[in-house]
Design a protein around this motif. Structure first.
Motif, PDB file in Angstrom:
ATOM      1  N   VAL A  44      12.150  -1.647  -6.545  1.00 42.23           N
ATOM      2  CA  VAL A  44      11.708  -3.048  -6.424  1.00 42.23           C
ATOM      3  C   VAL A  44      12.181  -3.886  -7.623  1.00 42.23           C
ATOM      4  CG1 VAL A  44       9.695  -4.572  -6.379  1.00 42.23           C
ATOM      5  CG2 VAL A  44       9.738  -2.514  -4.945  1.00 42.23           C
ATOM      6  N   ALA A  93       9.310 -10.213  -5.022  1.00 38.21           N
ATOM      7  CA  ALA A  93       9.616  -8.782  -5.043  1.00 38.21           C
ATOM      8  C   ALA A  93      10.350  -8.387  -3.770  1.00 38.21           C
ATOM      9  CB  ALA A  93       8.328  -7.981  -5.165  1.00 38.21           C
ATOM     10  N   ILE A  94      11.436  -7.677  -3.944  1.00 37.47           N
ATOM     11  CA  ILE A  94      12.197  -7.156  -2.797  1.00 37.47           C
ATOM     12  C   ILE A  94      12.641  -5.727  -3.102  1.00 37.47           C
ATOM     13  CG2 ILE A  94      13.065  -9.431  -2.103  1.00 37.47           C
ATOM     14  CD1 ILE A  94      15.855  -8.018  -3.267  1.00 37.47           C
ATOM     15  N   LYS A  95      13.154  -5.050  -2.088  1.00 39.10           N
ATOM     16  CA  LYS A  95      13.649  -3.697  -2.290  1.00 39.10           C
ATOM     17  C   LYS A  95      15.163  -3.738  -2.447  1.00 39.10           C
ATOM     18  CE  LYS A  95       9.668  -1.319  -0.763  1.00 39.10           C
ATOM     19  NZ  LYS A  95       8.843  -0.675   0.239  1.00 39.10           N
ATOM     20  N   ALA A 132       6.327  -4.599  -8.574  1.00 39.71           N
ATOM     21  CA  ALA A 132       5.475  -4.932  -7.429  1.00 39.71           C
ATOM     22  C   ALA A 132       4.144  -5.501  -7.910  1.00 39.71           C
ATOM     23  CB  ALA A 132       5.236  -3.685  -6.566  1.00 39.71           C
TER      24      ALA A 132
END
Lengths: 783, 264, 162
Positions: free
Chosen positions: C49, C56-58, C109
């Motif tokens: 993350v 927040a992104i992956k 996160a």
């Protein structure tokens, strides 16, 4: 206890690098000219390799080489081994089939390595791996261990007829045990299945092999819990290189839980391929590869008979276990269902007769080996499910039945080898019941009933054995290695201290607890103490970290080295202050003459050792001592866990309302870290009981749970906050009185949870993982 | 992942042009399904046309008795939208249950319905809300849109631009997640709207999302959980896998439907 | 090969990448920022993350080319002037990490979670919001504690500043 000494909740020294992204894991390592490996893996559970055509792959962009198992054989790379010899009841040695790092004639599970591609990038290596054409002759497969023992099932290895690796027994004679069972007032009989798990350390395995042709020297960066053992085995058995030509570095390692004890094919292949191709070779597993090839855990199928007299005392226990070993015998696999399992079948109870029989079986599945607890969770689950069931059958409370049978005097010799040295099982049972408000459960159940929920409560009283164990003893039981630990304490000329330890930290916080131990001894700040581990070129020797042994064994070795350092430092201090050596006390960072105001700062003692201008006559300069510590016995952590659940009868979903752990770990260095170990262990135990299970298709042997899409990992909202406490009796057999805490949570929790769910739903017929579907079916069957 | 060529579209027209340039191109929006599928080498588009930067596909409006959600609107945006919370709180709730916070920041409603994963949440709502799927060239009723597992009425190059629906009088969504993937093992969206009561079921059907006629009939006269007590679900048309048998899913459909009605 | 440019931890960076390059690999291999990890293949574990344009992104499920033109913050960009971010400090104070592998993703996160919820976090909300982050070491107990402590501290800090 000082603020940084033994018993203090010191925040971890290693945290800053992990929190700022500066941890250094194997996949973070970059060396000049590094290339990437991708494995060609068997899509079949069982097949003969008729041929491998890598010509197309060799011509693809970026490809440096495509290597196979025949070449590896030609280069003299040896078979992977299992390092613990078990003899069957008939005296014959275990039947170990050949495990090649890369298969060249037969593949025996989905994921077995068949070839390896080395290329400029991971993407190109994988593209080319797909282009390697393997001609397979498919063979029938068997994945279930009970079925694999049946006649006319597929045979995995010519060495092991009927797929039977060994048929082993321990304890009281079978006839004597049977007689006790026949004479019993009550016998509880059960079939107990311990589900297969995938360990799932969050850091996937990785290896970087670097061959230096100029020095004919190899370096292996790898995700290992025991780099020295890796070097020893790769050198002595796999013939990769002699030990002095092989350096193994296990840098920061992202969790192990047992799965990174073993030496796998991939690190051997990376080293060998580096020499073959002339470039450093790195391999990093992806998660699906991890599911396919990391050694799995558990997978036992057992029947049990527990006999009671008219006073509800256990008179005998008989256990018959079939253990699934997968396709090959992994490094410690043979010890897990024998000396780590059957030896714990007495639990916390005084049982006069115990007979255990264990059959180890090959199947077309990934190898099975130690996973957090290793044998002890299986023993505890079997015993504690049986105790709970017996209590229900006998109509007495589960606590009462346990109390009636607790061992209350120590030392206690069980019929299954173990000699328990210390414990107070009543204390943890009482503490857990108090914390859980066991007495108030009835009211809570009634309240839940009004909301349409089924509430249940269950307990588990576990014992385990850690700090494995006197080397001579384990040697006599078949261990291929000694299970001591080593340490070196180096006091620098300015008084700062380095501790070189053979233990390895992959999350346990050794850099902090080990420093606390040293700080406590000399009264120096922990910031002046550094812990060095994980590199065979730096650390003298070591057996690594598994089986909750870093405290009980690793720290004991440090204590021995500290004793030697302290003795020499006292001699120097006495000489400097013209006092008697016996009057010197070292504390608060200085050496003083007891009963006087004469002191010498610690750093001056160290400096004197290194300037050597004014040392006692005949004393060698320097202040550096090493020690090996060999335990005199196992340690026996024990405790009581209580779980309370609420089941939604409409969906079968289980919610954990509370989870209480009351443990006896002996003395504790850092309670914060110990509690963290318990939390993590409990989460893995709850995972086993509620969520996790490796499934193979029984016909094809395909792995059905090969990603997190199908393998249910515990998430934060599956778990409650845990109530953890300690009721410690110091271990009498090591200098710190430590028992070990790393595995207890995973050992004690599964039966507590299943006992709670079966209590809630009124149906005792429930296997792990207790998925919503299974619980729903069990609820309906009970109605 | 196999090699691919990436193109960023600035408008719907631009996207159509880019897609038309290659036979094996695929649209990507948030990519929360497509990128992991490509990583697993289960999809191999020669080209990717990124729709995430097309302004005309974004945004939520409520006017003239219709809710319109641009196809490029993320799950997080739907979950947090004051307009959606006012017009159809069940849909905001549904969006808040998709994936995880990071996935919700990237994944879009258009991507979800165009993919029509049998365990995706949105398709059940689209059916139950009698939504209209607006594409670059036509409007498709939800009943006609979802045609099977991962299959829709979309032509190969057709782009979902928005979805529209009339705010329901009452609606509820109840989901039972798969313990591993956390996709819907069963999700039921119930809505009482201008066109009557509709029940969309996802995660359970062997042929993907479906409407539950018996439940709709039962709820039409009496929109209450009790009205569903005699309704059964036929397991023979449901999915069965290691996580849940068809019989178990049939039970979940009934339970989730009752809970969705109770929540509506 | 495509040339991508983006801002990473406040610095403008660019590089030629294959279009199939994931953002996480661009960050790790090209920029040498190895704090962002890969723990699974199916975008569930959250070790990867990062924040893209503040959310927040992956990074394992996003291509580097998709992120072109955006502003990325990784775990390495969180501490300012050698001072740990309050979330990092709370993880340390509450023993919210063990092996450290999931930690960067957890922290990123958690920062995003606190940004979204402000001081209105309770234990259940924190646990739900950790849906996309898997930890195998801690049982989440101390992670949850750390996030609640950080949220309280950051919220108190905001109030004091007002």
């Amino acid at each position: 206890m000082g603020v940084e000494g033994i018993g203090a909740r010191v925040a971890r020294k290693e945290d800053k690098r992990f929190l700022t992204g500066k941890g250094r894991y194997t996949d973070d390592m970059v060396v000049p000219g590094m290339k990437y490996a991708a494995f060609v893996r068997s899509p079949h559970a069982h097949a003969r390799i008729r041929g491998i055509d890598s010509s197309a792959a060799e011509g693809m962009p970026g490809v440096i080489g495509v290597l196979n198992g025949k070449q590896m054989l030609d280069d003299g790379i040896g078979n992977l081994i299992c390092g613990w010899m078990i003899h069957s009841k008939d005296g014959s040695p275990m039947k170990m089939g050949a495990w090649r790092p890369i298969a060249h004639d037969t593949v025996r599970y989905v994921g077995d390595a068949v070839a390896v591609v080395v290329a400029d990038s991971v993407g190109e290596a994988r593209d080319a791996a797909e282009a390697v054409v393997v001609d397979y002759e498919e063979l029938p497969a068997v994945t279930d261990a009970v079925m694999a023992l049946e006649p006319a099932r597929p045979q995995l290895h010519p060495e092991a007829a009927g797929n039977l690796i060994y048929d082993w027994a321990l304890g009281t004679g079978e006839a004597e045990t049977d007689a006790a069972i026949a004479a019993a007032a009550h016998v509880t009989e059960m079939t107990i299945v311990n589900n297969r798990l995938a360990p799932n350390a969050m850091e996937p395995r990785a290896a970087l092999g670097v061959y230096d042709a100029a020095d004919d020297h190899y370096t292996c960066y790898t995700t290992s819990q025991n780099p020295h053992v890796a070097r020893l085995v790769m050198s002595a058995f796999y013939n990769v290189a002699p030990e002095n030509k092989l350096r193994v570095i296990a840098p920061d390692v992202g969790g192990g839980f047992g799965s990174k004890i073993f030496i796998y094919p991939e690190e051997i292949v990376c080293l060998w391929a580096s020499k073959r191709t002339g470039v450093p070779v790195k391999w990093t597993s992806d998660r699906t590869e991890a599911f396919l090839t990391d050694a799995h855990g558990r997978d036992h199928h057992s029947t049990v008979k527990m006999a009671f007299d008219a006073d509800n005392r256990i008179t005998a226990l008989k256990v018959d276990t079939i253990a699934n070993f997968g396709a090959y015998m992994s490094l410690f696999s043979s010890a897990v269902p024998t000396y780590l399992y059957a030896t714990l079948l007495s639990g916390q109870y005084d049982i006069p007769a115990i007979h255990a029989n264990v059959r180890a079986v090959y199947t077309n599945t990934a190898p099975v080996d130690a996973y957090r607890g290793a044998g002890r969770p299986e023993a505890t689950f079997l015993l504690e499910r049986t105790m709970e069931t017996a209590a229900r059958e006998l109509g007495i409370s589960p606590a009462e039945l346990r109390r009636k049978n607790f061992i209350r005097s120590f030392p206690h010799q069980t019929p299954v080898i173990m000699n328990y040295d210390a414990g107070d099982y009543e204390a943890s049972l009482e503490a857990a019941m108090r914390e859980a408000d066991w007495a108030g459960f009835g009211a809570r159940k009634a309240e839940a009933e009004r909301r349409g929920k089924k509430r249940g409560i269950g307990m588990s009283c576990y014992i385990e054995a850690c700090g494995i164990a006197p080397s001579a003893a384990v040697g006599s039981l078949g261990a291929g290695v000694g299970l001591w630990e080593s340490a070196e304490v180096r006091v620098n000329a300015v008084g700062t201290i380095e501790v070189l330890t053979g233990s390895h930290s992959h999350g346990q916080g050794h850099e902090t607890t080990f420093a606390q131990l040293v700080a406590d001894r000399f009264g120096v700040p922990i910031d002046s103490v550094s812990i060095v581990h994980g590199d065979t070129d730096k650390v003298q020797m070591g057996m690594g970290t598994y089986g909750s042994r870093s405290g009980a064994v690793g720290m004991s070795a440090i204590v021995k080295a500290l004793d030697k350092v302290e003795a020499k430092a006292k001699k120097i201090a006495a000489h400097l202050m013209e006092a008697d050596e016996g009057d010197i006390v070292i504390e608060n960072g200085e050496a003083k003459v007891a009963g006087t105001d004469k002191t010498v700062p610690w750093f001056q003692v160290a400096l004197a050792a290194y300037t050597a201008h004014n040392l006692p006559a005949g004393m060698e300069p320097g202040l550096k001592e090493g020690a090996f510590y060999d335990p005199s016995n196992f340690t026996f952590p024990a405790g009581c866990y209580i779980c309370e659940v609420e089941v939604d009868p409409e969906t079968g979903k289980t919610g954990i309302v509370q989870f209480v752990a009351a443990d006896d770990f002996g003395n504790i260095i850092n309670p914060m870290i110990v509690e963290g170990q318990v939390h993590g262990g409990i989460a893995q135990g709850i995972g086993q009981a509620l969520l996790e299970g490796v499934h193979y298709d029984p016909q094809t042997g395909q792995l059905l749970t090969a990603s997190y899409m199908d393998y249910a990992m515990p998430r934060a909202h599956d778990l409650p906050s845990f109530k953890v406490s300690h009721q410690n009796t110091p271990c009498p057999n090591n200098p710190l009185g430590i028992k070990g805490c790393g595995e207890a949570g995973a050992i004690g929790s599964p039966p507590a949870l299943i006992n709670a769910i079966t209590d809630a739903i009124g149906n005792n017929d429930l296997t792990m993982p207790a998925t919503p579907q299974k619980v729903w079916a069990a609820v309906n069957a009970a109605q | 992942m196999y090699a691919t060529n990436y193109h960023r579209a600035s408008s719907v027209a631009d996207a159509l042009r880019l897609k038309g340039a290659s036979d094996e191109a695929k649209y990507v929006s948030g990519g929360m399904t497509l990128i992991p599928t490509m990583k697993q080498r289960l999809a191999a588009p020669s080209d990717l046309v990124d729709l995430r930067h097309i302004a005309e596909m974004k945004g939520i409006t409520v006017s003239g008795g219709r809710v319109r959600i641009g196809a490029g609107t993320t799950h997080a945006e739907v979950a947090q939208s004051a307009e959606i919370k006012a017009a159809c709180p069940a849909l905001a709730h549904l969006a808040s249950l998709i994936g995880d916070p990071q996935v919700r920041h990237m994944g879009t409603i258009g991507g979800s319905i165009a993919n029509n994963d049998p365990a995706a949440d949105y398709p059940s709502a689209m059916l139950a809300l009698a939504a209209t799927i607006v594409t670059d060239r036509r409007e498709i009723a939800a009943d006609d849109f979802f045609t099977g597992l991962f299959e829709t009425a979309l032509q190969d190059d057709e782009i979902v631009v928005a979805v529209t629906f009339a705010p329901p009088e009452r609606a509820g969504y109840s989901k039972f997640p798969n313990p591993a993937s956390r996709y819907a093992m069963t999700g039921v969206f119930v809505a009482k709207g201008p066109g009557g009561v509709r029940v969309g079921v996802t995660g359970a059907g062997a042929n993907g999302v479906f409407r539950h006629a018996a439940m709709e009939a039962a709820l039409t006269g009496n929109f209450s959980a009790q009205a569903l007590s005699g309704v059964t679900t036929d397991p023979s048309e449901l999915l069965s896998d290691i996580h849940g048998s068809a019989e178990y899913r049939a039970n979940l459909v009934n339970v989730m439907a009752r809970r969705a009605v109770a929540a509506a | 090969m495509t040339k991508v440019s983006m801002t990473v931890n406040g610095r403008q960076v660019s590089g030629d990448v294959e279009d199939r390059t994931l953002l996480v690999h661009f960050i790790r291999d090209r920029l040498g920022l190895t704090g962002t990890h890969v723990g699974c293949d199916t975008s569930q574990c959250g070790a990867c993350v990062v924040h893209m344009d503040g959310k927040a992104i992956k990074s394992c499920s996003t291509l580097a080319v998709q992120a072109a033109g955006s502003s990325i913050t990784t775990i390495e960009g969180l501490a300012k002037d050698g001072e740990l971010h309050p979330v990092q400090a709370a993880f340390k104070a509450n023993h919210g990490l063990q092996c450290g592998f999931c930690t960067p993703g957890m922290v990123m996160a958690a920062v995003d979670m606190i940004n979204r919820h402000g001081g209105n976090l309770d234990e259940a909300t924190v646990r739900e919001n950790l849906e996309g982050n898997i930890c195998r070491c801690t049982g989440y107990h101390n992670i949850v504690k750390a996030i609640l402590a950080a949220a309280a501290e950051m919220s108190a800090g905001r109030q004091a500043a007002e």
